[in-house]
Design a protein around this motif. Structure first.
Motif, mmCIF file in Angstrom:
data_model
loop_
_atom_site.group_PDB
_atom_site.id
_atom_site.type_symbol
_atom_site.label_atom_id
_atom_site.label_comp_id
_atom_site.label_asym_id
_atom_site.label_seq_id
_atom_site.Cartn_x
_atom_site.Cartn_y
_atom_site.Cartn_z
ATOM 1 N N GLU A 1 6.167 -1.659 6.683
ATOM 2 C CA GLU A 1 7.154 -2.666 6.276
ATOM 3 C C GLU A 1 6.996 -2.999 4.793
ATOM 4 O O GLU A 1 7.984 -3.078 4.050
ATOM 5 C CB GLU A 1 6.994 -3.927 7.113
ATOM 6 N N VAL A 2 5.748 -3.168 4.357
ATOM 7 C CA VAL A 2 5.488 -3.443 2.943
ATOM 8 C C VAL A 2 5.893 -2.245 2.091
ATOM 9 O O VAL A 2 6.539 -2.391 1.039
ATOM 10 C CB VAL A 2 4.000 -3.785 2.732
ATOM 11 N N GLU B 1 8.133 0.082 2.704
ATOM 12 C CA GLU B 1 9.587 0.204 2.639
ATOM 13 C C GLU B 1 10.198 -0.823 1.704
ATOM 14 O O GLU B 1 11.106 -0.516 0.920
ATOM 15 C CB GLU B 1 10.182 0.052 4.048
ATOM 16 N N GLN B 2 9.715 -2.050 1.771
ATOM 17 C CA GLN B 2 10.238 -3.113 0.902
ATOM 18 C C GLN B 2 9.987 -2.776 -0.564
ATOM 19 O O GLN B 2 10.854 -2.954 -1.423
ATOM 20 C CB GLN B 2 9.578 -4.442 1.255
ATOM 21 N N LEU B 3 8.791 -2.274 -0.864
ATOM 22 C CA LEU B 3 8.467 -1.908 -2.238
ATOM 23 C C LEU B 3 9.293 -0.710 -2.690
ATOM 24 O O LEU B 3 9.715 -0.637 -3.856
ATOM 25 C CB LEU B 3 6.979 -1.596 -2.365
ATOM 26 N N ALA B 4 9.515 0.251 -1.787
ATOM 27 C CA ALA B 4 10.289 1.442 -2.150
ATOM 28 C C ALA B 4 11.703 1.068 -2.564
ATOM 29 O O ALA B 4 12.270 1.659 -3.492
ATOM 30 C CB ALA B 4 10.309 2.428 -0.984
ATOM 31 N N GLU B 5 12.277 0.098 -1.899
ATOM 32 C CA GLU B 5 13.619 -0.354 -2.265
ATOM 33 C C GLU B 5 13.630 -0.942 -3.671
ATOM 34 O O GLU B 5 14.660 -0.913 -4.358
ATOM 35 C CB GLU B 5 14.109 -1.393 -1.257
ATOM 36 N N MET C 1 8.961 0.381 -6.349
ATOM 37 C CA MET C 1 7.517 0.235 -6.458
ATOM 38 C C MET C 1 6.893 1.028 -5.318
ATOM 39 O O MET C 1 7.586 1.576 -4.464
ATOM 40 C CB MET C 1 7.104 -1.238 -6.396
ATOM 41 N N GLU C 2 5.544 1.076 -5.308
ATOM 42 C CA GLU C 2 4.866 1.859 -4.272
ATOM 43 C C GLU C 2 3.627 1.136 -3.780
ATOM 44 O O GLU C 2 2.919 0.478 -4.560
ATOM 45 C CB GLU C 2 4.470 3.236 -4.808
ATOM 46 N N LEU C 3 3.391 1.239 -2.479
ATOM 47 C CA LEU C 3 2.143 0.776 -1.895
ATOM 48 C C LEU C 3 1.121 1.895 -2.044
ATOM 49 O O LEU C 3 1.315 2.995 -1.521
ATOM 50 C CB LEU C 3 2.348 0.424 -0.419
ATOM 51 N N LEU C 4 0.033 1.625 -2.759
ATOM 52 C CA LEU C 4 -0.918 2.669 -3.129
ATOM 53 C C LEU C 4 -1.975 2.922 -2.064
ATOM 54 O O LEU C 4 -2.719 3.901 -2.152
ATOM 55 C CB LEU C 4 -1.606 2.302 -4.446
ATOM 56 N N ASP C 5 -2.083 2.046 -1.073
ATOM 57 C CA ASP C 5 -3.066 2.206 0.006
ATOM 58 C C ASP C 5 -2.346 2.321 1.337
ATOM 59 O O ASP C 5 -1.420 1.551 1.624
ATOM 60 C CB ASP C 5 -4.023 1.009 0.062
ATOM 61 N N GLY C 6 -2.819 3.249 2.170
ATOM 62 C CA GLY C 6 -2.228 3.409 3.500
ATOM 63 C C GLY C 6 -3.203 3.127 4.617
ATOM 64 O O GLY C 6 -2.994 3.548 5.748
ATOM 65 N N GLY D 1 -2.712 -16.409 12.907
ATOM 66 C CA GLY D 1 -1.795 -17.003 13.871
ATOM 67 C C GLY D 1 -1.198 -15.994 14.825
ATOM 68 O O GLY D 1 -0.042 -16.120 15.233
ATOM 69 N N GLY D 2 -1.980 -14.986 15.197
ATOM 70 C CA GLY D 2 -1.521 -13.991 16.163
ATOM 71 C C GLY D 2 -0.667 -12.891 15.574
ATOM 72 O O GLY D 2 -0.176 -12.037 16.314
ATOM 73 N N ARG D 3 -0.467 -12.871 14.255
ATOM 74 C CA ARG D 3 0.402 -11.873 13.629
ATOM 75 C C ARG D 3 -0.330 -11.177 12.484
ATOM 76 O O ARG D 3 -1.159 -11.779 11.797
ATOM 77 C CB ARG D 3 1.682 -12.519 13.100
ATOM 78 N N PRO D 4 -0.006 -9.896 12.227
ATOM 79 C CA PRO D 4 -0.636 -9.194 11.109
ATOM 80 C C PRO D 4 -0.059 -9.658 9.771
ATOM 81 O O PRO D 4 1.137 -9.928 9.654
ATOM 82 C CB PRO D 4 -0.294 -7.724 11.377
ATOM 83 N N VAL D 5 -0.914 -9.733 8.766
ATOM 84 C CA VAL D 5 -0.485 -10.119 7.421
ATOM 85 C C VAL D 5 -1.188 -9.207 6.420
ATOM 86 O O VAL D 5 -2.393 -8.949 6.532
ATOM 87 C CB VAL D 5 -0.790 -11.610 7.139
ATOM 88 N N PHE D 6 -0.439 -8.696 5.445
ATOM 89 C CA PHE D 6 -0.985 -7.823 4.404
ATOM 90 C C PHE D 6 -1.616 -8.703 3.339
ATOM 91 O O PHE D 6 -1.006 -9.669 2.882
ATOM 92 C CB PHE D 6 0.128 -6.960 3.808
#
Length: 452
Positions: A90-91, A93-97, A100-105, A114-119
């Motif tokens: 999700e991060v 894709e948002q950066l690609a739009e 920009m690029e997420l450099l770590d996978g 709170g029960g949810r994943p957060v970057f």
């Protein structure tokens, strides 16, 4: 301190995560902070918030929102790893739009709040590559997709072992070797895809210089990149990683030691104990299906539930996420929780160091530890001392309890040391005052422990 990011170094200042940005990256990081793409991720709760602070010497610091519990991918039930991987995409894709690029996978940049994943890693954002669809794609395959394929094929212990270090994971050649033939019969195209990926990995580690390696270039690269990432996300979501139902899921309905009225009495006593002491954080050790973890989380307490049963933890995660509860289920062996890892054992803190809470539950657990794992009463007191900050609720299970008799039958050891008086004495020596609550059954009773 961590200096793994290309743009800065992460410090903990009075318990607050703070990132110092290198001078060469200040202009870039300010543009990232102000960009609508990152603002949208923060507003959706996908990306941890960051506050900009310029010090008197002109250096830029980012103060991040603190995520209460630190956990690692090898501790998550498979659905949590899948959701963490989906957050990474999700991060990306948002950066690609935003070109920009997420450099770590890898999933170490994701925590659960709170029960949810957060970057949580602002330092892994960079300008979009002009030649590659997604630079860390092979890393994502190795540390997210391929381990999830192992989970899907029922090889959970192997997947968890390979996830213990960011340098490991499961490369495509290993996945081809580890996955059973039955998996390939169900997913014939996956073998073709992994074989192709293995060739790419081999090329990436060949002696060919980076300038000679094949790259991808097109005026339509941004649109192609978005399509590519969407395809990877479909592949991720197609994985069926929820474990099959297991007998321990029905423990509270089938336990031979307690009937339904006795179970109701136990629940009422635990609920009263939570209402009386009102802890902000709680560790439920040996949580099973999480019945009491849910009880606490519904009271607004931040809970970590620890167990070894994958099916119980996956079901608990689904319920806590559906209800929006602050509840983190983790797959840990209570007797071997894992020490510090990484450089000099300090990069990733030991489990019990990270998960210490204001209060702790140790319910329906003592007979397993003493009769099966040969744990001494003094060691039980050490465990409570390490994990409970102020209060603990400990369930005494008598030697003649039906579950105790079954466990003792498999061991020739003399358990005459296992008495209520000896247990209370062990806790007293460790600095706890004990208070017995009313019995829940003829062979079980709760003991409230408070630090002196």
């Amino acid at each position: 301190m961590s200096q793994a990011d290309p743009h800065g170094a992460l410090y903990w200042v009075d318990g607050q995560p703070t990132r110092r940005i290198f001078p060469s990256a200040v202009a870039w990081m300010r543009s990232v902070l102000a960009h609508p793409a990152t603002r949208q991720l923060v507003n959706r709760g996908t990306l941890v918030s960051a506050q900009e602070q310029v010090l008197s010497d002109g250096t830029l610091h980012l103060t991040h929102e603190r995520v209460r519990w630190i956990s690692y991918p090898h501790e998550w039930p498979a659905p949590m790893l899948q959701d963490a991987a989906d957050t990474i995409l999700e991060v990306a894709e948002q950066l690609a739009e935003a070109e920009m690029e997420l450099l770590d996978g890898h999933p170490w940049n994701v925590l659960f709040q709170g029960g949810r994943p957060v970057f949580v890693d602002w330092g892994s954002f960079g300008p979009a590559s002009q030649h590659l669809l997604w630079t860390p794609h092979q890393q994502f395959e190795r540390l997210c997709l391929n381990p999830l394929r192992l989970f899907e094929a029922g090889q959970r212990d192997l997947a968890r072992a390979r996830l213990q270090d960011p340098a490991w994971g499961v490369n495509s050649r290993q996945a081809l070797a580890f996955l059973p033939a039955t998996y390939w019969l169900r997913h014939p195209w996956a073998a073709v895809r992994l074989a192709w990926q293995a060739r790419l990995e081999q090329a990436a580690h060949s002696e060919v210089s980076p300038a000679e390696r094949p790259t991808f270039s097109s005026p339509h690269l941004p649109r192609i990149r978005q399509t590519f990432l969407a395809g990877v996300r479909r592949e991720l979501r197609a994985r069926r990683v929820a474990p099959p139902a297991a007998p321990w899921l029905a423990y509270y309905q089938t336990c031979p030691s307690m009937d339904q009225s006795e179970q109701a009495t136990k629940q009422a006593l635990v609920d009263q104990w939570l209402a009386r002491w009102r802890p902000q954080t709680l560790l439920d050790v040996g949580a099973n299906a999480g019945h009491f973890s849910l009880l606490a989380a519904r009271r607004g307490i931040s809970v970590v539930a620890v167990d070894q049963d994958e099916a119980c933890l996956a079901a608990l995660y689904a319920r806590s996420r559906a209800e929006g509860l602050d509840l983190l289920p983790l797959c840990l062996d209570i007797c071997h929780p894992g020490g510090g890892m990484g450089w000099c054992g300090t990069q990733r803190a030991a489990a019990w160091e990270r998960l210490r809470a204001e209060a702790a539950l140790f319910l329906a657990l003592v007979h397993h530890l003493v009769f099966t794992h040969q744990i001494a009463l003094s060691q039980l007191a050490e465990m409570v001392t390490a994990l409970a900050g102020r209060h603990a609720l400990f369930e005494w299970v008598a030697p003649d309890d039906p579950m105790s008799r079954g466990l003792r039958a498999t061991s020739p050891r003399d358990f005459s040391f296992y008495t209520r008086e000896a247990l209370v004495d062990a806790f007293s020596r460790a600095g706890f005052e004990g208070e017995w609550l009313p019995p829940t059954s003829p062979t079980r009773q709760l003991l409230h422990l408070a630090r002196r």
